[in-house]
Every structure is written in structure tokens, then in C-alpha cells.
Write a protein that holds these residues in place. Structure first.
Motif, PDB file in Angstrom:
ATOM      1  N   SER A  43       1.123  -1.145  -0.056  1.00  0.00           N
ATOM      2  CA  SER A  43      -0.006   0.328  -0.554  1.00  0.00           C
ATOM      3  C   SER A  43       0.886   1.337   0.020  1.00  0.00           C
ATOM      4  N   ASP A 158      -5.774  -0.811  -4.887  1.00  0.00           N
ATOM      5  CA  ASP A 158      -5.253  -1.291  -3.750  1.00  0.00           C
ATOM      6  C   ASP A 158      -6.183  -2.273  -3.024  1.00  0.00           C
ATOM      7  N   GLU A 159      -5.641  -3.062  -3.317  1.00  0.00           N
ATOM      8  CA  GLU A 159      -6.572  -4.451  -2.577  1.00  0.00           C
ATOM      9  C   GLU A 159      -7.615  -4.341  -2.881  1.00  0.00           C
TER      10      GLU A 159
HETATM   11 MG   LIG Z   1      -2.459  -3.048   2.409  1.00  0.00          MG
END
Ligand SMILES: [Mg+2]
Ligand SMILES: Nc1ncnc2c1ncn2[C@@H]1O[C@H](COP(=O)(O)OP(=O)(O)O)[C@@H](O)[C@H]1O
Lengths: 361, 271
Positions: A43, A158-159
Motif C-alpha cells: 500500500s 489497492d486490494e
Molecule cells: Mg495494504
């Protein structure tokens, strides 16, 4: 559209180094996936590309333009967050139009962009709803829609699937792939889920503790992992690792004293060297064959079509997982012969680095 | 189960009655003739209800002016308080700047000091600035209440950073984010805060008494206190004055109750 390059990115929060010299090149139109265990700095890296986090050192170049010191909105990126981060008091349409309105686009332009994105994502009927009235999957789409509307040079994810249930995750994975084919936008996608990485990526970047472990196509990484970490991180069940000592004549002696035939290596290893031998569960063959060794079946996990069989050399020894089609014939406690085919073995040195096999032809 | 429920209901009703009874009697007394309420036992209802007390108040006493003063001061106090408190609370919650947490801790620590202690120094300061006997001086303590900043900050903490970052990526300036994203989300807490400040400044007695010398500038509580010194015996007139003081805020409170309650509850419900 444009490529992205991250040059020697370093980032520390106080004393902790989170990124320790990360360099990545993503080609124009490529779908690159950064994968790694949670806390490895994924991240942070993505946020640095977005401009939400300042690097301690290093450069970010997008489409040949150094954006290291530019604010997020001027970098030509769009980001989809794990939490979706929709504006709760605005309708879906307003959420998607927010950026364009700030950029002083005309109403016609805004409408055209929003409608186009909504059509791509099949969310036209939701345009007048508020986020609270949407399901998780729908919110996800709106978040993606908001990114599409910006017409970025680079998509950052992000995910994005981690908050969805398993079923929806599979469907959205497929949609991501489709979307990428349709738009062709350069994409940097972050996940801790190796299945997402394997299925979506043109190229996978494996990150651990702020350092890149390996970069390559999914096939590459799976077939030729550079070290034990990558070997075990990709693929489920994960690769079996056995400790062994090299003996004479392409043989190794396992911990339990038995001999195992090794593949030919590019550079021969001296007898007496400790190595780790890796084999993927699907490469273990059960059944009598030359070189097969006897094992006891410790435990069988039946998954319906497939079964994972845990083989043990002795009662307390580390089991070797073996995956095969389940015909219901294998019983726990039974003794079977199993072959670890030499050409399917991966060898690693004491530091976990892969020993290259001899290149044939 | 059901018996228990009845007990609770009964107790709640009793407490409500105890709370409301003085207010109702205040209303009742305000319609009585002079001296009527001082009889023993005191009557619950006026024998001959009349508006005389209100006529006196708005006539010779000129309460209309003080009412207007109070409305002006409280409204300005509310607007100013919101203007300073909201950005401050937001900044303490969401913006990164040096000394943020230390400053905030200092502010919270200052909450421990009773407001009265600061009054004299503040008075002397304002005197030096020439703000004594003016509404500017009367408004100063309301500019940025620590409790308000604390309240807004706590509520802002529940706004996810990613939402603000999404807005930054969308190109929104910090001011734009505050106005278009944060303020709408904060609406319930803003209404709550506005009510607190309005009520607080409306009922405030001490500070206006200290800072306002000119009778023409008096707010309702100060004016009523002055009146009670002159009319010590006249309970009925005082009660009418109390009604005029209480009624506007009561109406305001009831009108905004919906927002107010949701403001108090959201924090706990959303976690
Ligand atoms: Mg993360
Ligand atoms: N703002 C921050 N301050 C201090 N440490 C942080 C901050 N953000 C992230 N970290 C630390 O950096 C490491 C990597 O975090 P992150 O990039 O979020 O990992 P990932 O996304 O791979 O799970 C973690 O150990 C985390 O605790």
C-alpha cells in the motif's frame, strides 16, 4: 496512455524502513500486480505512486514525466481503494462526476463520461442511489467507475477485492481482466492474494519486507521461482520443501536417510552441501515407479474433485503434500509408493536462493 | 418482563413529571395577579388569568430590546463558534502538521480549568483592547470552545482517510474537501454543536454581566437579574420574564430535536 517507472523508491516511517529500494518498470498498457504478505509495503508503494505518500528517496515517472513532486491530481492516475472510499452523501452519479466537476468540465462532458463508465460497468440503474443503498459488489463497481471517469494514464488498485465474499471475488476478478482488455489502461494492482496475482497479471512483482523478491510472468514465477519465499508464496497448497544433503552422482540424502535423484544442474554442487529440495504438490506421483519411495498416508483432505494427500516417511516426519484427482481409493494409514520426479524438483541453496537447473536444448 | 417494563415506564414518567413541573408552574404563575403566588398553600393555577405581567414586561420594562439583544448575541456566538470550531476540529483530526497532538493535548488539559478562572484575565485583556462594554467583547469567549473542537475532532476521526484522499486525487483543494465532503458528513454534529453554543450563550449570565456595562446592551438573563433587584417582591412578573427567556430556546430545541438526537447517537451507533 503511458508507462510507469518507479526508480529506487525508499520510504521510512521514523525508524522503520518500509520500502528499501524498489524499482519497477510497468510498460504501457501492461497489467502489473504487486503481491506480497500483509505489511510488506504494498500500500505504501501504491500510495507513493499516487502522491498520497512522499518518498524518502527515489523517483516516480509516468509517461516519461517525472511526477515525484506533483500533487495526486496532476499525476494522471486514478486509484481504487480497498474501502472504496465513496462519498456517502453523494449519489453514485455525483460520486463519479466529482473530479470532473472540480476540473470545470461542462455538464455535457460530465454526463457523457459518467454514462460511458456506467455502461461499461453495468451500473446505469444505480446512478441515482446513495452508496448506503448499494451492496459491496456494487460499491466496488462505483469506485471503479469513479476511476474510469477520470480517464487516467495509470489505474492504481489497492486490494480492491479483499472486502468481497469469495463468490463475488471470482466474478470481479474476471471483470477486472475484461475491463483491462477493453480499456487497455496501464494498471498497477496490489494484492496479498496470490490467486488474484496469478490470474490477472501480465507481470507479477513479488514484494517482501520492502524489497522485490522477483519479477516475471505468472508462468515464469511459478516454474522458476528465484527463491524459497517466492516458491512457497505462489501456488496452493504450497510447495513442499525438504532438507537434504548432496551425495555423489546426482543423488541427495534426505533427512530421513533415504536417497533422492536430483535433476542435472547448470553448475554442479559439491557433495556434502546442504540444499533444500522443493516439489509442488501436483508434481508428486503416487504409484509404483522406478525410484519411488514408500510413504504412509497421514491425512487426506478431500475437496470433491481433487484431494490433497499428506505423505509421511516416518510417523513424526514432516508430511509431503500431494495433490491428485480423487478416486476415493486412498485411505489414511495405508502405505503407498510415491515418486518425486527429478525433472520436477526445485533446488535451493542454504540461503534459499534457487540453484539453476541445466538448460537443455 | 412486562411488570418490569411497567416499572421502568412509571419511573420515567415520574422523572419527566418532576422535571417539567417547575416549568409548568412557572408558566402558570406568569398569568397570576401580583402576590397571588406567595399565598399559602401556593395555588397551582391562576384564579383570574391575565396577561398583565407580559404587558408590563414588554411595556414599561422594555424586555423586547433585551430579547433582541439576546437573539443577536447568541446567533453571532453560534455562527462564530462554528466558523472557528469546525475547521479547528477537522484540522486536529485529519491534517498533518507539526505539534498537532501536543497542541491538542494542551487544549484538552485546559478543559480542566473552570471557565470562571479565566474571566478576570480575559476581562483585563479585553479592557486593554478597548472591547469592554461591546458585543465584540461579549462574543470573545464563544469564538472557539475547546469542547466544541473536541467534539468535532472526535467525529472527524470516524471519517476514513481514504475518502479524503480520494477527493485529493479528484483534484479537490483542502477547502473544497472541507466544504463538499466533510461538512455534509458532519451535519448532525454541527446542529448539535450549534444548539449547545446557542443555549450556552443564551443562558450565560456571568460574562455578559461582567463585560456589558451599558444597560441598553444587556442580554435577557442580565436584564432579568437587574429587574429582580428592583422587583424583589414581584414573583409573578419575574416568572413571566423567565417564560420569555425560556420559550425561544425551548422552541428551537424541539424544532431541531430530530437532528440533535441523531447527532448525539451517531457516534455511538456507528462506533
Ligand atoms: Mg495494504
Ligand atoms: N503512516 C504510517 N506510519 C507508520 N508506519 C506505517 C504507516 N503506514 C504504514 N506503516 C507501516 O509500514 C508497513 C507497510 O505497510 P503497508 O504498506 O500498509 O503494507 P501492506 O499494504 O503491504 O499490507 C507496515 O508495517 C505498517 O505498519
Amino acid at each position: 496512455m503511458a508507462g510507469l517507472s518507479i526508480e529506487n523508491a525508499r520510504k521510512s516511517f521514523g525508524e522503520t524502513q518500509v520500502l528499501r529500494g524498489v524499482s519497477i518498470e510497468v510498460a504501457d498498457g501492461e497489467f502489473a500486480v504487486i503481491v506480497g504478505p500483509s505489511g510488506c509495503g504494498k500500500s505504501t508503494l501504491l500510495r507513493a505512486v499516487a502522491g498520497l505518500e512522499e518518498l524518502s528517496e527515489g523517483r516516480i515517472v509516468i509517461g516519461g514525466r517525472d511526477v515525484t513532486d506533483l500533487p495526486p491530481s496532476q499525476r494522471g492516475i486514478a486509484m481504487v481503494f480497498q474501502s472504496y472510499a465513496l462519498y456517502p452523501h453523494l449519489t453514485v452519479r455525483e460520486n463519479m462526476a466529482f473530479g470532473l466537476k472540480i476540473a470545470k468540465a461542462t455538464k455535457a462532458e460530465v454526463d457523457a463520461a459518467v454514462n460511458r463508465a456506467a455502461a461499461i460497468l453495468n451500473i446505469e440503474p444505480l446512478l441515482d442511489r446513495k452508496p448506503a443503498a448499494l451492496s459491496g459488489g456494487q460499491r466496488q463497481r462505483v469506485a471503479i467507475g469513479r476511476a474510469i471517469v477520470r480517464q487516467p494514464q495509470i489505474f492504481l488498485f489497492d486490494e480492491p477485492l479483499s472486502n468481497l465474499d469469495a463468490d463475488l471475488r471470482v466474478r470481479m476478478r474476471y471483470e477486472f481482466a475484461k475491463l483491462h482488455r477493453q480499456l487497455g489502461t496501464t494498471t498497477l494492482y496490489v494484492t496479498h492474494d496470490q490467486v488474484e496475482a496469478m490470474t490477472l497479471a501480465d507481470r507479477i512483482i513479488v514484494l517482501r519486507d520492502g524489497i522485490i523478491e522477483q519479477v516475471g510472468s505468472p508462468r515464469d514465477l511459478y516454474e522458476r521461482p528465484a527463491n524459497i519465499f517466492v516458491a512457497q508464496f505462489l501456488g496452493t497448497p504450497r510447495m513442499n520443501i525438504l532438507n537434504a544433503v548432496v551425495a555423489d552422482g546426482d543423488q541427495a540424502r534426505l533427512d530421513d536417510g533415504r536417497s533422492l535423484a536430483l535433476p542435472a544442474l547448470a553448475a554442479p554442487i559439491a557433495p556434502g552441501t546442504a540444499v533444500s529440495v522443493g516439489i509442488r504438490p501436483e508434481d508428486v506421483r503416487i504409484g509404483a515407479a522406478p525410484g519411488a519411495l514408500p510413504f504412509t498416508i497421514g491425512f487426506v483432505e478431500r475437496l470433491g474433485g481433487l484431494a490433497t494427500v499428506h505423505l509421511q516417511a516416518a510417523k513424526d516426519s514432516e508430511p509431503i503434500a500431494c495433490q491428485l484427482r480423487d478416486d476415493g481409493s486412498l485411505r489414511e494409514g495405508e502405505t503407498v509408493a510415491a515418486l518425486l520426479p527429478p525433472d520436477r524438483l526445485h533446488l535451493f541453496d542454504a540461503d534459499g536462493g534457487a540453484l539453476r537447473r541445466e538448460v537443455r536444448e | 418482563m412486562s411488570a418490569r417494563r411497567w416499572t421502568v415506564t412509571l419511573l420515567a414518567a415520574l422523572v419527566a413529571l418532576l422535571t417539567v413541573a417547575p416549568l409548568l408552574w412557572m408558566l402558570s404563575v406568569s398569568f397570576m395577579a401580583p402576590g397571588e403566588a406567595a399565598q399559602f398553600p401556593p395555588p397551582l393555577l391562576p384564579a383570574d388569568p391575565s396577561l398583565d405581567n407580559y404587558r408590563t414586561l414588554f411595556g414599561s420594562f422594555g424586555i423586547g430590546r433585551f430579547l433582541a439583544n439576546s437573539i443577536l448575541v447568541s446567533t453571532l456566538a453560534t455562527i462564530l463558534a462554528l466558523l472557528f470550531t469546525i475547521p479547528a476540529g477537522y484540522a486536529f483530526a485529519k491534517l498533518r502538521f507539526t505539534g498537532r497532538d501536543a497542541t491538542f493535548r494542551l487544549l484538552v488539559a485546559a478543559l480542566v480549568v473552570p471557565g470562571q478562572i479565566g474571566m478576570l484575565p480575559l476581562f483585563l485583556e479585553l479592557k486593554a483592547m478597548g472591547l469592554v462594554n461591546s458585543y465584540a467583547g461579549a462574543l470573545v469567549p464563544w469564538l472557539a470552545g475547546i469542547f466544541g473542537i473536541f467534539l468535532v475532532r472526535q467525529y472527524c476521526l470516524s471519517i476514513p482517510d481514504e475518502m479524503l484522499e480520494a477527493a485529493r486525487i479528484d483534484g479537490a483543494s483542502e477547502g473544497h474537501i472541507l466544504r463538499r465532503i466533510v461538512l455534509p458528513i458532519l451535519t448532525p454534529i454541527i446542529v448539535t454543536l450549534a444548539l449547545f453554543v446557542f443555549l450556552g450563550s443564551w443562558n450565560d449570565f456571568m460574562w455578559p454581566l461582567i463585560i456589558l456595562a451599558d444597560q441598553q446592551l444587556y442580554t435577557l438573563p442580565v436584564a432579568l437579574a437587574a429587574m429582580s433587584r428592583e422587583h424583589v417582591q414581584d414573583n409573578e412578573l419575574m416568572m413571566a420574564g423567565a417564560v420569555v427567556t425560556t420559550l425561544p430556546v425551548l422552541i428551537l430545541f424541539l424544532a431541531l430535536q430530530r437532528f440533535y438526537l441523531s447527532g448525539l447517537l451517531t457516534g455511538s451507533v456507528k462506533g
